[in-house]
Design a protein around this motif. Structure first.
Motif, PDB file in Angstrom:
ATOM      1  N   ALA A  51      22.313  26.770  88.175  1.00  0.00           N
ATOM      2  CA  ALA A  51      23.585  26.811  87.450  1.00  0.00           C
ATOM      3  C   ALA A  51      23.950  28.246  87.101  1.00  0.00           C
ATOM      4  CB  ALA A  51      23.484  25.963  86.187  1.00  0.00           C
ATOM      5  N   ASP A  52      25.202  28.454  86.754  1.00  0.00           N
ATOM      6  CA  ASP A  52      25.618  29.755  86.242  1.00  0.00           C
ATOM      7  C   ASP A  52      24.903  30.010  84.919  1.00  0.00           C
ATOM      8  OD1 ASP A  52      27.348  30.119  88.367  1.00  0.00           O
ATOM      9  OD2 ASP A  52      29.065  29.236  87.307  1.00  0.00           O
ATOM     10  N   PRO A  53      24.511  31.273  84.655  1.00  0.00           N
ATOM     11  CA  PRO A  53      23.774  31.547  83.419  1.00  0.00           C
ATOM     12  C   PRO A  53      24.624  31.361  82.174  1.00  0.00           C
ATOM     13  CG  PRO A  53      24.311  33.587  84.572  1.00  0.00           C
ATOM     14  CD  PRO A  53      24.684  32.469  85.495  1.00  0.00           C
ATOM     15  N   LEU A  54      23.983  30.835  81.130  1.00  0.00           N
ATOM     16  CA  LEU A  54      24.598  30.678  79.822  1.00  0.00           C
ATOM     17  C   LEU A  54      24.012  31.713  78.874  1.00  0.00           C
ATOM     18  CD1 LEU A  54      24.375  26.786  79.545  1.00  0.00           C
ATOM     19  CD2 LEU A  54      26.401  28.132  80.121  1.00  0.00           C
ATOM     20  N   PRO A  55      24.705  32.041  77.781  1.00  0.00           N
ATOM     21  CA  PRO A  55      24.117  32.969  76.805  1.00  0.00           C
ATOM     22  C   PRO A  55      22.805  32.406  76.257  1.00  0.00           C
ATOM     23  CG  PRO A  55      26.472  32.681  76.394  1.00  0.00           C
ATOM     24  CD  PRO A  55      26.092  31.656  77.420  1.00  0.00           C
ATOM     25  N   ALA A  56      21.795  33.251  76.153  1.00  0.00           N
ATOM     26  CA  ALA A  56      20.506  32.816  75.607  1.00  0.00           C
ATOM     27  C   ALA A  56      20.693  32.369  74.158  1.00  0.00           C
ATOM     28  CB  ALA A  56      19.492  33.948  75.681  1.00  0.00           C
ATOM     29  N   ARG A  73      16.350  26.478  81.834  1.00  0.00           N
ATOM     30  CA  ARG A  73      17.780  26.733  81.817  1.00  0.00           C
ATOM     31  C   ARG A  73      18.029  28.205  82.158  1.00  0.00           C
ATOM     32  NH1 ARG A  73      21.370  23.472  80.055  1.00  0.00           N
ATOM     33  NH2 ARG A  73      19.879  22.271  78.797  1.00  0.00           N
ATOM     34  N   ARG A  74      19.008  28.447  83.002  1.00  0.00           N
ATOM     35  CA  ARG A  74      19.332  29.817  83.409  1.00  0.00           C
ATOM     36  C   ARG A  74      20.180  30.461  82.312  1.00  0.00           C
ATOM     37  NH1 ARG A  74      22.845  31.958  87.952  1.00  0.00           N
ATOM     38  NH2 ARG A  74      21.845  33.910  88.592  1.00  0.00           N
ATOM     39  N   VAL A  75      19.713  31.603  81.804  1.00  0.00           N
ATOM     40  CA  VAL A  75      20.373  32.257  80.683  1.00  0.00           C
ATOM     41  C   VAL A  75      20.540  33.747  80.969  1.00  0.00           C
ATOM     42  CG1 VAL A  75      19.461  30.606  78.999  1.00  0.00           C
ATOM     43  CG2 VAL A  75      18.187  32.709  79.476  1.00  0.00           C
ATOM     44  N   SER A  76      21.388  34.386  80.190  1.00  0.00           N
ATOM     45  CA  SER A  76      21.530  35.841  80.255  1.00  0.00           C
ATOM     46  C   SER A  76      21.612  36.379  78.830  1.00  0.00           C
ATOM     47  CB  SER A  76      22.778  36.236  81.051  1.00  0.00           C
ATOM     48  OG  SER A  76      23.955  35.812  80.384  1.00  0.00           O
ATOM     49  N   VAL A 112      13.789  39.012  71.782  1.00  0.00           N
ATOM     50  CA  VAL A 112      13.433  38.000  72.777  1.00  0.00           C
ATOM     51  C   VAL A 112      12.452  38.647  73.745  1.00  0.00           C
ATOM     52  CG1 VAL A 112      14.229  36.472  74.611  1.00  0.00           C
ATOM     53  CG2 VAL A 112      15.667  36.854  72.597  1.00  0.00           C
ATOM     54  N   LEU A 113      11.319  38.016  73.950  1.00  0.00           N
ATOM     55  CA  LEU A 113      10.350  38.543  74.912  1.00  0.00           C
ATOM     56  C   LEU A 113      10.812  38.213  76.334  1.00  0.00           C
ATOM     57  CD1 LEU A 113       6.848  37.834  73.309  1.00  0.00           C
ATOM     58  CD2 LEU A 113       8.039  40.006  73.540  1.00  0.00           C
ATOM     59  N   THR A 133      15.418  51.940  80.339  1.00  0.00           N
ATOM     60  CA  THR A 133      15.930  52.457  79.068  1.00  0.00           C
ATOM     61  C   THR A 133      17.433  52.232  79.022  1.00  0.00           C
ATOM     62  OG1 THR A 133      16.243  54.666  79.999  1.00  0.00           O
ATOM     63  CG2 THR A 133      14.123  54.206  78.917  1.00  0.00           C
ATOM     64  N   GLY A 134      17.965  52.243  77.822  1.00  0.00           N
ATOM     65  CA  GLY A 134      19.391  52.019  77.664  1.00  0.00           C
ATOM     66  C   GLY A 134      19.736  50.548  77.658  1.00  0.00           C
ATOM     67  N   PRO A 135      20.998  50.225  77.474  1.00  0.00           N
ATOM     68  CA  PRO A 135      21.431  48.827  77.447  1.00  0.00           C
ATOM     69  C   PRO A 135      21.189  48.146  78.787  1.00  0.00           C
ATOM     70  CG  PRO A 135      23.126  50.274  76.546  1.00  0.00           C
ATOM     71  CD  PRO A 135      22.113  51.154  77.194  1.00  0.00           C
ATOM     72  N   VAL A 136      20.685  46.941  78.729  1.00  0.00           N
ATOM     73  CA  VAL A 136      20.439  46.161  79.948  1.00  0.00           C
ATOM     74  C   VAL A 136      20.905  44.725  79.723  1.00  0.00           C
ATOM     75  CG1 VAL A 136      18.467  47.535  80.717  1.00  0.00           C
ATOM     76  CG2 VAL A 136      18.096  45.560  79.220  1.00  0.00           C
ATOM     77  N   THR A 137      21.280  44.094  80.804  1.00  0.00           N
ATOM     78  CA  THR A 137      21.578  42.660  80.780  1.00  0.00           C
ATOM     79  C   THR A 137      20.556  41.956  81.654  1.00  0.00           C
ATOM     80  OG1 THR A 137      23.952  42.974  80.398  1.00  0.00           O
ATOM     81  CG2 THR A 137      23.256  40.866  81.330  1.00  0.00           C
ATOM     82  N   VAL A 138      19.874  41.007  81.067  1.00  0.00           N
ATOM     83  CA  VAL A 138      18.802  40.283  81.753  1.00  0.00           C
ATOM     84  C   VAL A 138      19.266  38.863  82.052  1.00  0.00           C
ATOM     85  CG1 VAL A 138      16.463  39.347  81.530  1.00  0.00           C
ATOM     86  CG2 VAL A 138      16.991  41.636  80.652  1.00  0.00           C
ATOM     87  N   THR A 139      19.034  38.434  83.277  1.00  0.00           N
ATOM     88  CA  THR A 139      19.285  37.051  83.667  1.00  0.00           C
ATOM     89  C   THR A 139      17.973  36.437  84.130  1.00  0.00           C
ATOM     90  OG1 THR A 139      21.535  37.586  84.376  1.00  0.00           O
ATOM     91  CG2 THR A 139      20.598  35.524  85.179  1.00  0.00           C
ATOM     92  N   GLY A 140      17.719  35.228  83.682  1.00  0.00           N
ATOM     93  CA  GLY A 140      16.469  34.575  84.062  1.00  0.00           C
ATOM     94  C   GLY A 140      16.405  33.150  83.542  1.00  0.00           C
ATOM     95  N   LEU A 141      15.202  32.581  83.563  1.00  0.00           N
ATOM     96  CA  LEU A 141      14.991  31.197  83.160  1.00  0.00           C
ATOM     97  C   LEU A 141      14.335  31.134  81.792  1.00  0.00           C
ATOM     98  CD1 LEU A 141      13.664  29.662  86.495  1.00  0.00           C
ATOM     99  CD2 LEU A 141      16.029  29.784  85.673  1.00  0.00           C
ATOM    100  N   LEU A 142      14.896  30.315  80.924  1.00  0.00           N
ATOM    101  CA  LEU A 142      14.312  30.117  79.598  1.00  0.00           C
ATOM    102  C   LEU A 142      13.016  29.330  79.740  1.00  0.00           C
ATOM    103  CD1 LEU A 142      16.188  29.169  76.361  1.00  0.00           C
ATOM    104  CD2 LEU A 142      14.077  27.973  76.967  1.00  0.00           C
ATOM    105  N   ARG A 143      11.957  29.841  79.134  1.00  0.00           N
ATOM    106  CA  ARG A 143      10.649  29.188  79.204  1.00  0.00           C
ATOM    107  C   ARG A 143      10.128  28.942  77.805  1.00  0.00           C
ATOM    108  NH1 ARG A 143       7.721  29.769  83.653  1.00  0.00           N
ATOM    109  NH2 ARG A 143       6.668  27.993  82.694  1.00  0.00           N
TER     110      ARG A 143
END
Length: 243
Positions: A51-56, A73-76, A112-113, A133-143
């Motif tokens: 699915a498209d990622p949802l906000p964590a 669930r796929r989150v970002s 969030v780890l 370093t710096g701002p990052v956007t992470v996409t992955g699976l909630l575990r």
């Protein structure tokens, strides 16, 4: 043909056969129910990971998070990585390795780890892997947190900072993170040549319930056949009064 019956013995055999057929049949039905549950689980998880990622989830949603409703669930999420990696030993396709869990600090002050992926143990212990370093956007699976170990698994040792499972509660407590999410996020693969190597989540569910069901039903059938043979053995031919 008449039926010659040894009543006490036959009643006992009948009782045992009824219990056997009932128990094996019930186990077979239970396995069919488990089969449907497993198929629903596989379909549900498959839909989540594609699915498209949802906000964590944020702090307000943390108490309601469950494995059934939220895991895989796929989150970002966006934030800055804190230079405080946690290395968690694991066997892997690359040999002995470590998961690299890095705290991500979000703008709301929560942590969030992020499981950034695998690093071969020698490289991980030498710190020879990429950092961001710096701002990052992470996409992955909630575990969900791995609060309990498996049979023969080694126990975490927070005092010595030795970790063998991704127990989020004990890790965040040992590191002093008070506003930490109760879950972690398996980061997706970004660079297939770099370490840590994300995208290592194994989403595979063993589904042998149909085989188990057939086994239990077969045992019930065996008991029924055996009971029929016992009944047949009680049938005797009476003496011929004309002889």
């Amino acid at each position: 043909m008449t039926l010659s019956i040894r009543w006490p013995r036959l009643v006992l055999i009948t009782l045992i056969a009824a219990i056997g057929v009932g128990a094996f049949g019930a186990l077979g039905i239970w396995q069919l129910q488990r089969l449907q549950w497993k198929r629903d689980l596989i379909a549900r998880v498959d839909s989540r990971i594609h699915a498209d990622p949802l906000p964590a989830p944020g702090p307000g949603a943390w108490p309601a998070i469950t494995a059934k409703k939220d895991e895989y669930r796929r989150v970002s999420l966006t934030g800055r990585f804190v230079d405080d990696d946690v290395l968690i030993y694991t066997p892997s396709d690359y040999g002995p390795a470590d998961w690299v869990l890095t705290p991500l600090a979000r703008d709301d002050g929560t942590i969030v780890l992020i499981n950034r992926g695998l690093v071969p143990e020698e490289l991980a212990r030498a710190g020879d892997y990429a950092r961001e370093t710096g701002p990052v956007t992470v996409t992955g699976l909630l575990r969900m947190s791995e609060d309990h170990g498996w049979l023969f698994s080694r126990e975490n040792n927070p005092e010595q900072q030795k970790w063998y499972r991704r127990d989020i509660g004990s890790i965040t407590a040992a590191r002093g993170y008070e506003m930490a999410a109760p879950y972690f996020v398996d980061q997706e693969l970004n660079d297939p040549q770099a370490w840590p190597r994300g995208g290592q989540t194994v989403v595979r569910f063993r589904n042998a319930h149909l085989g188990y069901a057939l086994t239990w039903f077969a045992l019930a059938a065996v008991v029924m056949v055996g009971y029929g043979l016992v009944l047949a053995s009680h049938r005797v031919t009476p003496p011929d009064p004309g002889r």
